[in-house]
Write a protein that holds these residues in place. Sequence first.
Motif, mmCIF file in Angstrom:
data_model
loop_
_atom_site.group_PDB
_atom_site.id
_atom_site.type_symbol
_atom_site.label_atom_id
_atom_site.label_comp_id
_atom_site.label_asym_id
_atom_site.label_seq_id
_atom_site.Cartn_x
_atom_site.Cartn_y
_atom_site.Cartn_z
ATOM 1 N N THR A 158 0.841 -1.199 0.000
ATOM 2 C CA THR A 158 0.000 0.000 0.000
ATOM 3 C C THR A 158 0.873 1.244 0.000
ATOM 4 O O THR A 158 2.068 1.177 0.311
ATOM 5 N N PRO A 159 0.299 2.413 -0.329
ATOM 6 C CA PRO A 159 1.077 3.644 -0.217
ATOM 7 C C PRO A 159 1.630 3.871 1.188
ATOM 8 O O PRO A 159 2.738 4.380 1.356
ATOM 9 N N ARG A 160 0.865 3.484 2.197
ATOM 10 C CA ARG A 160 1.332 3.683 3.574
ATOM 11 C C ARG A 160 2.553 2.808 3.891
ATOM 12 O O ARG A 160 3.466 3.222 4.607
ATOM 13 N N LEU A 161 2.591 1.601 3.349
ATOM 14 C CA LEU A 161 3.711 0.696 3.607
ATOM 15 C C LEU A 161 4.910 0.976 2.710
ATOM 16 O O LEU A 161 6.039 0.593 3.047
ATOM 17 N N ALA A 168 0.655 5.471 -8.762
ATOM 18 C CA ALA A 168 -0.757 5.767 -8.910
ATOM 19 C C ALA A 168 -1.583 4.986 -7.904
ATOM 20 O O ALA A 168 -1.213 3.877 -7.498
ATOM 21 N N ARG A 169 -2.711 5.574 -7.537
ATOM 22 C CA ARG A 169 -3.703 4.820 -6.773
ATOM 23 C C ARG A 169 -4.300 3.753 -7.688
ATOM 24 O O ARG A 169 -4.596 4.023 -8.849
ATOM 25 N N LEU A 170 -4.456 2.561 -7.165
ATOM 26 C CA LEU A 170 -5.015 1.472 -7.949
ATOM 27 C C LEU A 170 -6.383 1.123 -7.374
ATOM 28 O O LEU A 170 -6.491 0.660 -6.238
ATOM 29 N N ASP A 171 -7.413 1.344 -8.145
ATOM 30 C CA ASP A 171 -8.782 1.096 -7.694
ATOM 31 C C ASP A 171 -9.138 -0.357 -7.978
ATOM 32 O O ASP A 171 -9.278 -0.770 -9.135
ATOM 33 N N THR A 172 -9.283 -1.120 -6.913
ATOM 34 C CA THR A 172 -9.467 -2.555 -7.037
ATOM 35 C C THR A 172 -10.937 -2.898 -7.259
ATOM 36 O O THR A 172 -11.783 -2.021 -7.410
ATOM 37 N N GLY A 210 -5.085 1.160 0.491
ATOM 38 C CA GLY A 210 -5.508 0.377 -0.658
ATOM 39 C C GLY A 210 -4.327 -0.007 -1.521
ATOM 40 O O GLY A 210 -3.170 0.314 -1.221
ATOM 41 N N PRO A 211 -4.585 -0.700 -2.615
ATOM 42 C CA PRO A 211 -3.483 -1.117 -3.486
ATOM 43 C C PRO A 211 -2.846 0.052 -4.221
ATOM 44 O O PRO A 211 -3.418 1.146 -4.321
ATOM 45 N N VAL A 212 -1.666 -0.188 -4.770
ATOM 46 C CA VAL A 212 -0.871 0.846 -5.418
ATOM 47 C C VAL A 212 -0.273 0.277 -6.691
ATOM 48 O O VAL A 212 -0.113 -0.944 -6.821
ATOM 49 N N LEU A 213 0.035 1.152 -7.631
ATOM 50 C CA LEU A 213 0.726 0.749 -8.857
ATOM 51 C C LEU A 213 1.920 1.664 -9.073
ATOM 52 O O LEU A 213 1.804 2.896 -8.962
ATOM 53 N N LEU A 214 3.063 1.073 -9.373
ATOM 54 C CA LEU A 214 4.295 1.789 -9.700
ATOM 55 C C LEU A 214 4.705 1.406 -11.106
ATOM 56 O O LEU A 214 4.565 0.253 -11.513
ATOM 57 N N CYS A 215 5.232 2.373 -11.857
ATOM 58 C CA CYS A 215 5.673 2.092 -13.220
ATOM 59 C C CYS A 215 6.893 2.942 -13.534
ATOM 60 O O CYS A 215 6.932 4.141 -13.214
ATOM 61 N N THR A 216 7.895 2.338 -14.180
ATOM 62 C CA THR A 216 9.130 3.057 -14.468
ATOM 63 C C THR A 216 9.087 3.831 -15.776
ATOM 64 O O THR A 216 10.050 4.535 -16.092
ATOM 65 N N ASP A 217 8.010 3.715 -16.552
ATOM 66 C CA ASP A 217 7.906 4.422 -17.833
ATOM 67 C C ASP A 217 7.127 5.716 -17.626
ATOM 68 O O ASP A 217 5.899 5.702 -17.507
ATOM 69 N N PRO A 218 7.788 6.877 -17.604
ATOM 70 C CA PRO A 218 7.085 8.139 -17.310
ATOM 71 C C PRO A 218 6.119 8.566 -18.405
ATOM 72 O O PRO A 218 5.239 9.399 -18.164
#
Length: 462
Positions: free
Chosen positions: A16-19, A36-40, A427-435
């Motif tokens: 999560t963003p908090r972790l 980004a926030r990931l809406d599950t 909540g869940p999170v998404l990270l991506c290295t492509d800006p």
Amino acid sequence: MSTDRRILLLNVVGLTPRLLRHAPALRALAGEGWQARLDTVLPAVTCSVQSTFLTGLPPARHGIVGNGWYFRELGEIFLWRQHNRLVRGEKVWETARRSRPGYRVANVCWWYAMGASTDWTVTPRPVYHADGRKSPDCYTRPPSLHGELTSGLGPFPLFQYWGPTASLASSRWITAAARRLLPRADLTMVYVPHLDYDLQRFGPDSPQAVRAVRDVDRTVAPLLDDARAAGATVVVLSEYGITRASRPVHPNRALREAGLLQVYTQHGMEYLDPWASRAFAVADHQAAHVYVADPADLPAVAELCRSLPGVDLVLDRAAQRDHGLDHERSGELVLVAAPESWFTYYYWTDDARAPDFARGVEIHRKPGYDPAELFFDPAEPVAARARAGLNLARKKLGLRYAMDVVPLDGRWVRGTHGRLPDDPQDGPVLLCTDPAHKRDALAAADVRDLLLDLAALPAAPA
């Protein structure tokens, strides 16, 4: 095989963003690209969310309404089935192959791997011996991959993948296997389970949870370095966030008390009888599918469920439609737990009459999810560990044994998931290295198209 659009898709369950602040290697990815926030989806559980990621469809269309359900055509409750044919809809790699026929995909421990059309597959698969013993192992495609992985990494650590001894060892093995496959595939899908364990055992705010985040971050760091060296785009995501749990809710016991749920008895043990029951619940973390045989019983069953402390929502078919969950596999009613509450599968009212599998790690026999499987019974810790040691000795001697160490009480569970998050930080999170594909929020159903965009491939209609 294309080398310039390679993707590493890393599923760090429970992140999560908090972790994320405790995970410097993972957090650095957002600095390279974006977060980004990931809406599950509802239910926010492994099988449902992963199927949405890979098909771009809600549970109402891909059919994975939970980690398990009541198979009406069989009259049986099954959780954790493994065959990919259960997932309806075209998977992302199948869409990719429409325009790039040679698109190569490796699946390392994402669910519904059996029978999938991926090029490399690794999934937990124990050996079930004829005398009842269970040995740790995995299933692979191609078959030769089994020998390659087990000779280099040792046997798949099944008993560290789930159960009272679940630990970092399974995530280390999975990550090491992924490092071997990454150079071969265009898309490498990796599922890292470690955060599921101590966050459910001790809660997401515990010191153990922080330590687990740091441990998993160090574990995946070499894989992230490999991806950078290969020029691969990295996508890290999670299916759900784990939030605090303090109240187990027992819908099956309430249905039994009302005369709606039936059991039958063998050898003094009670077993749920779905054929004879007018209503019963398949518990799945903070969601429960309630199957009601006679439509005339629906109003009374719904009212009973609403009256249970810890039940937040009771969704009939119309309300399920609003949540993208109205599928033939769903119960006539779906319950959603209130914050800090979760659903047990327990249906017996006397522990002396509980079935013998209730005290074991038996994910395929229990008619519902049981997070108590993560514990040696805390009510009798010395005796439980002594029994476990004796059982392991029996196993080494080739004797039959029963690992009867799991508590029959849900009060020990401190973390849960399944309802939609009340706070995006949990909540869940998404990270991506492509800006180039940066965004602030992404729906779970949009992950499929993001992966196709990153691979510079067209997205055919889902």
